[in-house]
Scaffold this motif. Sequence first.
Motif, PDB file in Angstrom:
ATOM      1  N   LYS A  82       0.762  -1.113  -0.072  1.00  0.00           N
ATOM      2  CA  LYS A  82       0.082   0.008   0.008  1.00  0.00           C
ATOM      3  C   LYS A  82       0.970   1.333   0.002  1.00  0.00           C
ATOM      4  N   ASP A  83       1.961   1.195   0.668  1.00  0.00           N
ATOM      5  CA  ASP A  83       2.888   2.376   0.775  1.00  0.00           C
ATOM      6  C   ASP A  83       3.842   2.457  -0.143  1.00  0.00           C
ATOM      7  N   ASP A  84       4.176   1.368  -0.519  1.00  0.00           N
ATOM      8  CA  ASP A  84       5.518   1.158  -1.759  1.00  0.00           C
ATOM      9  C   ASP A  84       4.739   0.280  -2.912  1.00  0.00           C
ATOM     10  N   LEU A  85       4.216   1.233  -3.858  1.00  0.00           N
ATOM     11  CA  LEU A  85       3.684   0.581  -4.804  1.00  0.00           C
ATOM     12  C   LEU A  85       4.556  -0.232  -5.873  1.00  0.00           C
ATOM     13  N   SER A  86       5.745  -0.078  -5.464  1.00  0.00           N
ATOM     14  CA  SER A  86       6.680  -0.690  -6.432  1.00  0.00           C
ATOM     15  C   SER A  86       7.097  -2.255  -5.921  1.00  0.00           C
ATOM     16  N   VAL A  87       6.589  -2.541  -4.977  1.00  0.00           N
ATOM     17  CA  VAL A  87       6.624  -3.914  -4.315  1.00  0.00           C
ATOM     18  C   VAL A  87       5.449  -4.972  -4.576  1.00  0.00           C
ATOM     19  N   LEU A  88       5.759  -6.196  -5.297  1.00  0.00           N
ATOM     20  CA  LEU A  88       4.589  -6.763  -5.648  1.00  0.00           C
ATOM     21  C   LEU A  88       5.067  -8.258  -5.008  1.00  0.00           C
ATOM     22  N   ILE A  89       3.846  -8.999  -4.594  1.00  0.00           N
ATOM     23  CA  ILE A  89       4.087 -10.334  -4.174  1.00  0.00           C
ATOM     24  C   ILE A  89       3.196 -11.264  -5.072  1.00  0.00           C
ATOM     25  N   CYS A  90       3.571 -12.388  -5.380  1.00  0.00           N
ATOM     26  CA  CYS A  90       2.593 -13.430  -5.936  1.00  0.00           C
ATOM     27  C   CYS A  90       2.650 -14.675  -5.232  1.00  0.00           C
ATOM     28  N   HIS A  91       1.524 -15.395  -4.864  1.00  0.00           N
ATOM     29  CA  HIS A  91       1.499 -16.666  -4.080  1.00  0.00           C
ATOM     30  C   HIS A  91       0.902 -17.421  -5.452  1.00  0.00           C
ATOM     31  N   VAL A  92       1.653 -18.566  -5.450  1.00  0.00           N
ATOM     32  CA  VAL A  92       1.352 -19.734  -6.518  1.00  0.00           C
ATOM     33  C   VAL A  92       1.263 -20.915  -5.760  1.00  0.00           C
ATOM     34  N   THR A  93      -0.132 -21.554  -5.481  1.00  0.00           N
ATOM     35  CA  THR A  93      -0.198 -22.461  -4.622  1.00  0.00           C
ATOM     36  C   THR A  93      -1.123 -23.619  -5.715  1.00  0.00           C
ATOM     37  N   CYS A  94      -1.251 -23.453  -6.988  1.00  0.00           N
ATOM     38  CA  CYS A  94      -1.831 -24.123  -7.921  1.00  0.00           C
ATOM     39  C   CYS A  94      -0.927 -24.842  -8.603  1.00  0.00           C
ATOM     40  N   TYR A  95      -1.171 -25.933  -9.354  1.00  0.00           N
ATOM     41  CA  TYR A  95      -0.460 -26.651 -10.089  1.00  0.00           C
ATOM     42  C   TYR A  95      -0.387 -25.954 -11.615  1.00  0.00           C
ATOM     43  N   ILE A  96       0.665 -25.444 -12.179  1.00  0.00           N
ATOM     44  CA  ILE A  96       0.894 -24.832 -13.618  1.00  0.00           C
ATOM     45  C   ILE A  96       1.552 -25.936 -14.379  1.00  0.00           C
ATOM     46  N   ALA A  97       0.775 -26.357 -15.423  1.00  0.00           N
ATOM     47  CA  ALA A  97       1.442 -27.437 -16.252  1.00  0.00           C
ATOM     48  C   ALA A  97       2.547 -27.048 -17.041  1.00  0.00           C
ATOM     49  N   GLU A  98       3.490 -28.068 -17.444  1.00  0.00           N
ATOM     50  CA  GLU A  98       4.656 -27.552 -18.283  1.00  0.00           C
ATOM     51  C   GLU A  98       4.502 -26.648 -19.249  1.00  0.00           C
ATOM     52  N   ASP A  99       3.468 -27.206 -19.980  1.00  0.00           N
ATOM     53  CA  ASP A  99       3.120 -26.175 -21.275  1.00  0.00           C
ATOM     54  C   ASP A  99       2.570 -24.894 -20.996  1.00  0.00           C
ATOM     55  N   GLN A 100       2.334 -24.533 -19.568  1.00  0.00           N
ATOM     56  CA  GLN A 100       1.870 -23.220 -19.560  1.00  0.00           C
ATOM     57  C   GLN A 100       3.000 -22.551 -18.693  1.00  0.00           C
ATOM     58  N   LEU A 101       4.137 -23.020 -18.316  1.00  0.00           N
ATOM     59  CA  LEU A 101       5.009 -22.145 -17.492  1.00  0.00           C
ATOM     60  C   LEU A 101       5.700 -21.143 -18.197  1.00  0.00           C
ATOM     61  N   PHE A 102       6.121 -21.275 -19.647  1.00  0.00           N
ATOM     62  CA  PHE A 102       6.424 -20.134 -20.257  1.00  0.00           C
ATOM     63  C   PHE A 102       5.396 -19.183 -20.622  1.00  0.00           C
ATOM     64  N   GLN A 103       4.152 -19.473 -20.834  1.00  0.00           N
ATOM     65  CA  GLN A 103       3.109 -18.702 -21.117  1.00  0.00           C
ATOM     66  C   GLN A 103       3.093 -17.625 -19.849  1.00  0.00           C
ATOM     67  N   TRP A 104       2.716 -18.348 -18.615  1.00  0.00           N
ATOM     68  CA  TRP A 104       2.679 -17.518 -17.170  1.00  0.00           C
ATOM     69  C   TRP A 104       3.526 -16.695 -17.280  1.00  0.00           C
ATOM     70  N   THR A 105       5.203 -17.001 -17.405  1.00  0.00           N
ATOM     71  CA  THR A 105       6.109 -16.118 -17.169  1.00  0.00           C
ATOM     72  C   THR A 105       6.123 -15.014 -18.113  1.00  0.00           C
ATOM     73  N   GLU A 106       5.926 -15.234 -19.290  1.00  0.00           N
ATOM     74  CA  GLU A 106       5.799 -14.196 -20.156  1.00  0.00           C
ATOM     75  C   GLU A 106       4.698 -13.096 -20.074  1.00  0.00           C
ATOM     76  N   LYS A 107       3.786 -13.541 -19.641  1.00  0.00           N
ATOM     77  CA  LYS A 107       2.379 -12.745 -19.753  1.00  0.00           C
ATOM     78  C   LYS A 107       2.614 -11.741 -18.070  1.00  0.00           C
ATOM     79  N   VAL A 108       3.036 -12.510 -17.082  1.00  0.00           N
ATOM     80  CA  VAL A 108       3.421 -11.621 -15.980  1.00  0.00           C
ATOM     81  C   VAL A 108       4.362 -10.573 -16.016  1.00  0.00           C
ATOM     82  N   PHE A 109       5.577 -11.113 -16.597  1.00  0.00           N
ATOM     83  CA  PHE A 109       6.772 -10.117 -16.730  1.00  0.00           C
ATOM     84  C   PHE A 109       6.523  -9.064 -18.014  1.00  0.00           C
ATOM     85  N   ASP A 110       5.468  -9.334 -18.691  1.00  0.00           N
ATOM     86  CA  ASP A 110       5.178  -8.541 -19.838  1.00  0.00           C
ATOM     87  C   ASP A 110       4.425  -7.300 -19.047  1.00  0.00           C
ATOM     88  N   CYS A 111       3.771  -7.443 -18.060  1.00  0.00           N
ATOM     89  CA  CYS A 111       3.231  -6.331 -17.282  1.00  0.00           C
ATOM     90  C   CYS A 111       4.058  -5.479 -16.238  1.00  0.00           C
TER      91      CYS A 111
END
Length: 242
Positions: A82-111
Amino acid sequence: MHRTVHLHWSPEITEMLRAGNKLQCSRFILAVGHNAASFLSAYVLASANWDAVGRAVAWNERSRSATGQSGEESACVFYRHKDDLSVLICHVTCYIAEDQLFQWTEKVFDCLQSRELTVTVLSDRSVADYKTAEYLSSSSAPFLRSLHSSAFSDQPVCQSLEQPNIITGLPAAVLNHCQVNRIAAVVYHCYSDVSGPDSVTVETYRPVLSKLGRSIQADCSPSADVLRRFVRSSEIQSNLYI
């Protein structure tokens, strides 16, 4: 089509991304797995300084969303300070399949804007997957190992992961992305002898607190009740994906 990774951001962030801007992010902390997520929940996110600002949905063979359960949809959540908007945390507790890993990474880092960005990944794995020529007693687990990109210049809080050990899954995909794009990144991998959420394993990440940045006011010694609450909720959630 169903296996596409979808990002859902808050209206404010969605508007900003639509305008062609990126999230100003100096520190991105990613927790992969129930013990890593429980650690951040108990030690960092338990304070009132965080807003949930987005989530990622990755439907695959282990998803339960098709049966009407919403757990999968909330199993990958983004939080912003809330005070430092440049700090982002992400929780991943679900299964991300092998063919989705690159897609997840590219989409998140593209933001995220990548200039002066530091990425910290916390993950956990069974000690049975740890390869060593020496005898490993049961009392030595859990323990931390680190791996970092060449752009990472800080001193990790534990020794490096020894060969021939490797990291896999989302931590590997994120570290590879950071290496290719010259982003400072470090992965802290916890090897545990307990399958599932465990308070002793959760506390193994404690040395990392000193490296998470000045704006993150961590609770260095959460009460046993707080720890128990997060470990228990993770345990219930992890059973959904067995």
